[in-house]
Design a protein around this motif. Sequence first.
Motif, PDB file in Angstrom:
ATOM      1  N   ASP A  80      87.377  11.843  11.904  1.00  0.00           N
ATOM      2  CA  ASP A  80      88.836  12.982  11.363  1.00  0.00           C
ATOM      3  C   ASP A  80      89.654  12.643  12.327  1.00  0.00           C
ATOM      4  OD1 ASP A  80      90.117  14.782  10.646  1.00  0.00           O
ATOM      5  OD2 ASP A  80      88.453  16.339  10.656  1.00  0.00           O
ATOM      6  N   ILE A 139      87.114  18.517  31.015  1.00  0.00           N
ATOM      7  CA  ILE A 139      86.277  17.560  31.436  1.00  0.00           C
ATOM      8  C   ILE A 139      86.809  16.416  32.152  1.00  0.00           C
ATOM      9  CG2 ILE A 139      84.371  16.153  30.946  1.00  0.00           C
ATOM     10  CD1 ILE A 139      83.552  19.021  30.587  1.00  0.00           C
ATOM     11  N   ALA A 173      85.319  23.637  26.987  1.00  0.00           N
ATOM     12  CA  ALA A 173      85.487  22.759  28.394  1.00  0.00           C
ATOM     13  C   ALA A 173      86.196  21.437  27.888  1.00  0.00           C
ATOM     14  CB  ALA A 173      84.018  22.611  28.868  1.00  0.00           C
ATOM     15  N   PHE A 174      86.026  21.060  26.468  1.00  0.00           N
ATOM     16  CA  PHE A 174      86.352  19.542  26.100  1.00  0.00           C
ATOM     17  C   PHE A 174      87.655  18.993  26.832  1.00  0.00           C
ATOM     18  CE2 PHE A 174      88.286  16.455  23.519  1.00  0.00           C
ATOM     19  CZ  PHE A 174      87.140  15.472  23.419  1.00  0.00           C
ATOM     20  N   PRO A 175      88.859  19.695  27.031  1.00  0.00           N
ATOM     21  CA  PRO A 175      89.975  18.917  27.464  1.00  0.00           C
ATOM     22  C   PRO A 175      89.789  19.269  29.102  1.00  0.00           C
ATOM     23  CG  PRO A 175      90.614  21.299  26.037  1.00  0.00           C
ATOM     24  CD  PRO A 175      89.048  21.197  26.433  1.00  0.00           C
ATOM     25  N   LEU A 184      76.176  26.070  17.939  1.00  0.00           N
ATOM     26  CA  LEU A 184      76.934  24.873  17.530  1.00  0.00           C
ATOM     27  C   LEU A 184      78.034  25.388  16.404  1.00  0.00           C
ATOM     28  CD1 LEU A 184      73.932  22.581  17.344  1.00  0.00           C
ATOM     29  CD2 LEU A 184      75.643  22.323  18.686  1.00  0.00           C
ATOM     30  N   LEU A 234      93.867  12.814  26.655  1.00  0.00           N
ATOM     31  CA  LEU A 234      93.014  11.725  26.737  1.00  0.00           C
ATOM     32  C   LEU A 234      93.361  10.390  26.647  1.00  0.00           C
ATOM     33  CD1 LEU A 234      89.585  13.155  25.124  1.00  0.00           C
ATOM     34  CD2 LEU A 234      90.503  13.844  27.270  1.00  0.00           C
ATOM     35  N   ARG A 249      89.080  16.371  34.338  1.00  0.00           N
ATOM     36  CA  ARG A 249      90.375  16.801  34.951  1.00  0.00           C
ATOM     37  C   ARG A 249      90.130  17.764  36.259  1.00  0.00           C
ATOM     38  NH1 ARG A 249      90.834  13.891  31.710  1.00  0.00           N
ATOM     39  NH2 ARG A 249      92.345  13.521  29.930  1.00  0.00           N
ATOM     40  N   PRO A 275      80.630   9.792  19.149  1.00  0.00           N
ATOM     41  CA  PRO A 275      80.138  10.828  18.753  1.00  0.00           C
ATOM     42  C   PRO A 275      80.139  11.022  17.323  1.00  0.00           C
ATOM     43  CG  PRO A 275      81.107  11.362  20.781  1.00  0.00           C
ATOM     44  CD  PRO A 275      81.841  10.080  20.192  1.00  0.00           C
ATOM     45  N   ARG A 333      84.495   9.728  23.628  1.00  0.00           N
ATOM     46  CA  ARG A 333      84.322  11.261  23.566  1.00  0.00           C
ATOM     47  C   ARG A 333      84.444  11.917  22.082  1.00  0.00           C
ATOM     48  NH1 ARG A 333      87.258  14.535  28.017  1.00  0.00           N
ATOM     49  NH2 ARG A 333      85.982  16.254  27.100  1.00  0.00           N
ATOM     50  N   ARG A 356      89.707  27.294  23.554  1.00  0.00           N
ATOM     51  CA  ARG A 356      89.783  26.025  24.333  1.00  0.00           C
ATOM     52  C   ARG A 356      91.151  25.788  24.687  1.00  0.00           C
ATOM     53  NH1 ARG A 356      88.525  21.601  19.766  1.00  0.00           N
ATOM     54  NH2 ARG A 356      90.348  22.459  18.919  1.00  0.00           N
ATOM     55  N   GLN A 386      92.762  25.739  28.974  1.00  0.00           N
ATOM     56  CA  GLN A 386      93.763  24.679  29.524  1.00  0.00           C
ATOM     57  C   GLN A 386      94.963  25.156  30.698  1.00  0.00           C
ATOM     58  OE1 GLN A 386      94.724  22.542  25.695  1.00  0.00           O
ATOM     59  NE2 GLN A 386      95.144  21.015  27.205  1.00  0.00           N
ATOM     60  N   LYS A 408      92.038  14.661  12.725  1.00  0.00           N
ATOM     61  CA  LYS A 408      92.396  15.836  13.426  1.00  0.00           C
ATOM     62  C   LYS A 408      91.646  16.037  14.490  1.00  0.00           C
ATOM     63  CE  LYS A 408      93.617  18.138   8.961  1.00  0.00           C
ATOM     64  NZ  LYS A 408      93.267  19.184   8.275  1.00  0.00           N
ATOM     65  N   LEU A 409      90.528  15.537  14.650  1.00  0.00           N
ATOM     66  CA  LEU A 409      89.967  15.579  16.017  1.00  0.00           C
ATOM     67  C   LEU A 409      90.434  14.720  17.054  1.00  0.00           C
ATOM     68  CD1 LEU A 409      86.131  15.693  15.047  1.00  0.00           C
ATOM     69  CD2 LEU A 409      87.604  17.662  15.296  1.00  0.00           C
ATOM     70  N   VAL A 447      93.228  16.353  18.636  1.00  0.00           N
ATOM     71  CA  VAL A 447      92.827  17.474  19.652  1.00  0.00           C
ATOM     72  C   VAL A 447      92.589  16.463  21.020  1.00  0.00           C
ATOM     73  CG1 VAL A 447      90.911  18.724  20.448  1.00  0.00           C
ATOM     74  CG2 VAL A 447      91.495  18.998  18.086  1.00  0.00           C
ATOM     75  N   ARG A 474      89.098  22.830  14.396  1.00  0.00           N
ATOM     76  CA  ARG A 474      88.967  21.411  14.918  1.00  0.00           C
ATOM     77  C   ARG A 474      87.921  21.390  16.127  1.00  0.00           C
ATOM     78  NH1 ARG A 474      94.762  18.355  14.297  1.00  0.00           N
ATOM     79  NH2 ARG A 474      95.464  19.218  12.165  1.00  0.00           N
ATOM     80  N   LEU A 475      86.862  21.832  15.992  1.00  0.00           N
ATOM     81  CA  LEU A 475      85.900  21.800  16.802  1.00  0.00           C
ATOM     82  C   LEU A 475      84.963  20.576  16.950  1.00  0.00           C
ATOM     83  CD1 LEU A 475      84.683  25.325  16.819  1.00  0.00           C
ATOM     84  CD2 LEU A 475      86.276  24.476  18.344  1.00  0.00           C
ATOM     85  N   MET A 476      84.511  19.987  17.814  1.00  0.00           N
ATOM     86  CA  MET A 476      83.788  18.758  17.892  1.00  0.00           C
ATOM     87  C   MET A 476      82.317  19.174  17.435  1.00  0.00           C
ATOM     88  SD  MET A 476      85.967  16.745  19.209  1.00  0.00           S
ATOM     89  CE  MET A 476      87.629  17.119  19.486  1.00  0.00           C
ATOM     90  N   PRO A 477      81.807  18.863  16.241  1.00  0.00           N
ATOM     91  CA  PRO A 477      80.540  19.404  15.685  1.00  0.00           C
ATOM     92  C   PRO A 477      79.228  19.094  16.539  1.00  0.00           C
ATOM     93  CG  PRO A 477      81.345  17.806  14.328  1.00  0.00           C
ATOM     94  CD  PRO A 477      82.399  17.715  15.150  1.00  0.00           C
ATOM     95  N   TRP A 478      79.501  18.209  17.509  1.00  0.00           N
ATOM     96  CA  TRP A 478      78.404  17.785  18.399  1.00  0.00           C
ATOM     97  C   TRP A 478      78.355  18.577  19.598  1.00  0.00           C
ATOM     98  CZ3 TRP A 478      82.399  14.848  16.913  1.00  0.00           C
ATOM     99  CH2 TRP A 478      83.126  14.351  17.881  1.00  0.00           C
ATOM    100  N   TRP A 536      72.550  18.886  16.225  1.00  0.00           N
ATOM    101  CA  TRP A 536      73.625  19.123  15.434  1.00  0.00           C
ATOM    102  C   TRP A 536      73.559  18.205  14.277  1.00  0.00           C
ATOM    103  CZ3 TRP A 536      77.294  15.399  14.525  1.00  0.00           C
ATOM    104  CH2 TRP A 536      77.286  14.416  15.649  1.00  0.00           C
ATOM    105  N   VAL A 541      97.489  23.330  22.175  1.00  0.00           N
ATOM    106  CA  VAL A 541      97.896  23.711  20.707  1.00  0.00           C
ATOM    107  C   VAL A 541      96.582  24.443  20.198  1.00  0.00           C
ATOM    108  CG1 VAL A 541      98.377  22.778  18.498  1.00  0.00           C
ATOM    109  CG2 VAL A 541      99.247  21.545  20.647  1.00  0.00           C
ATOM    110  N   ILE A 600      96.090  15.815  22.371  1.00  0.00           N
ATOM    111  CA  ILE A 600      96.587  17.107  23.034  1.00  0.00           C
ATOM    112  C   ILE A 600      96.114  17.154  24.343  1.00  0.00           C
ATOM    113  CG2 ILE A 600      96.691  19.512  23.006  1.00  0.00           C
ATOM    114  CD1 ILE A 600      98.973  18.321  21.348  1.00  0.00           C
ATOM    115  N   ALA A 601      94.855  17.015  24.478  1.00  0.00           N
ATOM    116  CA  ALA A 601      94.248  17.064  25.886  1.00  0.00           C
ATOM    117  C   ALA A 601      94.469  16.136  26.857  1.00  0.00           C
ATOM    118  CB  ALA A 601      92.653  17.206  25.615  1.00  0.00           C
TER     119      ALA A 601
END
Lengths: 242, 257
Positions: free
Chosen positions: B146, A94, A90-92, A122, B158, A96, B170, B166, A138, A142, B148-149, B152, A78-82, B247, A72, B155-156
């Motif tokens: 959030d 990892i 790579a997030f989805p 970042l 997890l 897998r 964080p 994850r 992202r 997938q 919304k995260l 995400v 909607r990125l992970m700020p860290w 960050w 999606v 959808i992945a």
Amino acid sequence: MLELSDVSRHYQVAGRTLSAVDGVTEHFPAGSITTIVGRSGCGKTTLLRLLAGLTEPSSGEVRRDPSDQVGVVFQEARLMPWLDVADNVAFPLIGRLDRGEVAARVEEALMLVGLAETRRALPVQLSGGMAQRVAIARALAQQPDILLLDEPFSALDAFTRRKLQRTLVDIWQARRRTVVLVTHDVEEAVLLGERVIEMETGRVVGRVAIDLPFPREATDPAVVDHRRNILARLVGGTDPLP
Amino acid sequence: MSVRRILVPTTVFASVAAIWWLAGRAGWTNAYLLPAPSAVVDALSELTASGILLKHTLVSLQRVLLGFALSVALALPLAVLMSTSRPCRAVLDPLLEFLRQVPPLALIPLLILWLGIGEAQKLGIIVLASFFPVFLGFRGGISGVDPKLIEVGRIAGLARREILWRIVLPSALPELVVGLRISLGYSWRALVGAELIASSAGLGYMIIDAENLARTDIVLAGILVIGAIGLLSDLLLRIAISRVFPWLSADLEAARA
């Protein structure tokens, strides 16, 4: 398999029932690219969330092959700020895939959206458009069987938007996975869809097959015609085009 | 920018010292109640030369670090547990809320009775004082994730546990960091309080001992050392955090208080 069978989604707002999606039956053939177009608030985002399984239908049934992987792209990045750009892509993946495969997919996806040079940045250092491109990368990394996109290009400048629309069509032509894209931009709907679904107040009010070869040009008279006709229907018969 | 960041605080401290010196010089203050900066500097160098300052400082530092570490070790798992388990929340929330309302200093008499006047009692006070900022900060961060995260993550594909590790934890880090900084400050304040009441070593003891001997210069020297160590430890904590979580730097700037 991706199907909606008489699907409705209601919300209770201040004691009143609002139907975001109202009795929609729709079949999205495997390997097809469909665009859903309508004004803001017509229920197209809810429809996409129902397809993604993020929202449960109030009634009706959403049918999807459980083995199908879904990707999606949301309206916001909607990125992970860290995590930096590469780790967000790579997030989805990892856990897998093995590390080499993850790195290869990340590289490929970043090349596709033109962000290979910013892989270590970042999210806080990215512009809105760049962040959205990371979000698109992202989802592409997938390699999903079903790719759902909610106004993915609306935050981008016209040049980048045009380029990424092309990229999406290229990827779809190369891989032939099911793609559903929601947009309020009628031109985009015509440029990208084999089929355009028109929505109004939670219902599907029209389906148009766009039988034109890809890639399409906004200036192509056939594209202009389709656009004019869809717009005319959605704004209620008044033709806003010259 | 970085020159200004050093210059401004230095000027502020120098101005305070100048006013302090002037006030003594002009005879506005009593030299016994507020000794001149030079007297305090003399006391400091005397304490340093004799090794007394180092001895007391090390004792206090050790207590603070140990108590702070204990607090963090207790608060982090408990915050995760209470954020993820409804039964735990139901049982522990009222108890912790009650305890939170009681000032740690009010518990000192009880702690002395239970734990004596040794190290355990001091650690107990530090833990009581520094537990809640870390605990509440981390819990707040966890509950403020959030949604919304999280989508995400869904959808992945997890699992719940992966979403916790994850995404949720964080994203709770910025508030945890604020909690850690507040907590470290509270540890210092509580320690000195504990050392003032019953102790035979430590900076708090040094101050109360000097008061009994009418050595206001040593009292002020002790206060200066405590403040300076507090500032320094906060600075070190901030540097460590910005190294580990680059960050977070923006959030840290916002949390400077």
